[in-house]
Design an enzyme around this catalytic site. Structure first.
Site, PDB file in Angstrom:
ATOM      1  CG  ASP A  75     -46.008  68.660   3.219  1.00 30.61           C
ATOM      2  OD1 ASP A  75     -46.369  69.835   3.433  1.00 30.61           O
ATOM      3  OD2 ASP A  75     -46.675  67.671   3.576  1.00 30.61           O
ATOM      4  CD  GLU A 140     -52.174  70.194   4.251  1.00 31.13           C
ATOM      5  OE1 GLU A 140     -53.406  70.283   4.371  1.00 31.13           O
ATOM      6  OE2 GLU A 140     -51.619  69.695   3.237  1.00 31.13           O
TER       7      GLU A 140
END
Length: 389
Positions: A75, A140
């Site tokens: 991500d 994250e």
């Protein structure tokens, strides 16, 4: 000139616009590459009330010990206004020896490098005498609830035991090979509210002004030495981010004042002991004031992987490839390594962090190839028979 496998994978991952919490096909890219050489893969979606569902990947080849894991995230943060970028932030253009795009350094380049290194190792040597695995999340850059924490719990429940882990966060300050993160500081935030009594500035005896009180508290906390630092950590620091009264009237004593702060703390402290110290300083600065203090929940603890044989192996690999001896550091913000340390020793080594989260984020092509070479050397040394070392 044809590009390397690591660079090609980096570009393929950047073209997946995986802004948290979207996956946008990024994990498919990683899974497809690993399955092609025999990795067993699992895709697990974790959920929690009030948070987005997150797709995660666990991939493994081999079994037993020693077990080396690589952890990371696909991500990325939003690119902002694409018009401000030199190239489309998800086009993965190559120019002047650099790959441009959101996630190039943080941290799709590292994921691509480790995947390419793993593929190379398996193609040359077959499955390792032990286990090699990857834990890749899409959470994250978000709330970090449905990602690495739960993926580790899931892996442990099925009997996985990790001996060592490398997180591919962009650890280097300016040059590939200049820094390895061996730990991170913890993070604790706080909100202070001083409750006074509103009144006319001409009649202060009828009011209670919270402004001088919040000023004393801010001064006391800002000037308080929490510690002097430790062997591997610099001193803890408390920084105020806001001081707010919100009073537009120049002739009105306000009714309350607020302030917010954050502490980045070393291994002297736990969350609880740090809270106690902060409350003590506030009480000493404003003993008779009506003060409320709130500490939002935090899972960012201080941790350290003490230098040892594994650290030496990674340092040697970096030195052999880059010619540099990396500094062992605990600087910077938080990372998912704070969760992994509960399962095994963990180090962070990736690309440079000069352009992370910025417009025109990029990674040098030479650094991506260099990082892949470092990871390849680490894997080879890790699973090398002791007699051959």
């Amino acid at each position: 000139m044809s590009e390397s496998r690591a660079v090609a994978l980096t570009r393929e991952l950047i073209r997946c616009p995986s802004v948290t919490p979207a996956d946008a096909g990024a994990l498919d890219v990683v899974e497809k590459a690993l399955k092609a050489v025999g990795f067993e893969t699992h895709r697990i979606v974790f959920s929690a009330p009030g948070t987005p569902d997150i797709d995660n990947l666990f991939a493994k080849i081999g079994s037993g010990a020693p077990h080396l894991a690589f952890a990371g995230h696909t991500d990325v943060v939003p690119p902002g206004d694409p018009a401000r970028w030199r190239f489309d932030p998800f086009a993965a253009e190559v120019s002047d020896g650099r790959v441009y795009g959101r996630g190039a350094s943080d941290m799709k380049g590292a994921i691509a490098s480790f995947v390419a290194a793993a593929l190379t190792y398996v193609e040359l040597h077959g499955a390792p005498q032990g286990a090699l695995s990857l834990l890749i999340t899409g959470d994250e850059e978000g709330v970090s609830i449905n990602g690495t924490v739960k993926l580790l719990e899931w892996a442990a429940a099925r009997g996985e035991r990790f001996d060592h882990c490398i997180v591919g966060e962009p650890s280097n300050a300016s040059t590939l090979g200049d820094m390895i993160k061996i730990g991170r500081r913890g993070s604790l935030s706080g909100r202070i509210r001083v409750i006074g009594k509103q009144g006319h500035v001409a009649y202060p005896q009828r009011a209670e002004n919270p402004a001088p009180i919040i000023a004393r508290i801010v001064s006391a906390l800002s000037g308080h030495e929490l510690d002097k630092g430790t062997t591997h950590f610099e001193r803890s620091n408390l920084e105020f981010s806001t001081i707010d009264i919100g009073n537009p009237a120049i002739n009105v004593i306000p009714g309350e004042a607020r302030a917010q702060f954050n502490v980045r703390f070393n291994d002297v402290w736990t969350h609880e002991s740090l809270k106690e110290r902060i409350l003590q300083v506030i009480k000493e600065a404003a003993p008779n004031a009506n003060v409320e203090v709130e500490f939002p929940p935090s899972n960012a603890v201080s941790f350290i992987t003490k230098p040892g044989a594994f650290t030496e192996l990674v340092v040697d690999a970096v030195r052999q490839v880059t010619g540099m001896t990396p500094e062992l550091s605990t600087t910077g913000g938080t990372s998912d390594a704070r969760f992994i340390v509960n399962y095994c020793p963990v180090l962070e080594f990736g690309l440079t962090n000069e352009t992370i989260h910025a417009v025109d984020e990029n990674a040098r092509v030479a650094d991506i190839d260099g990082l892949c070479a470092v990871y390849t050397r680490i894997i080879e040394r890790y699973f090398e028979p002791a007699s051959a070392r």
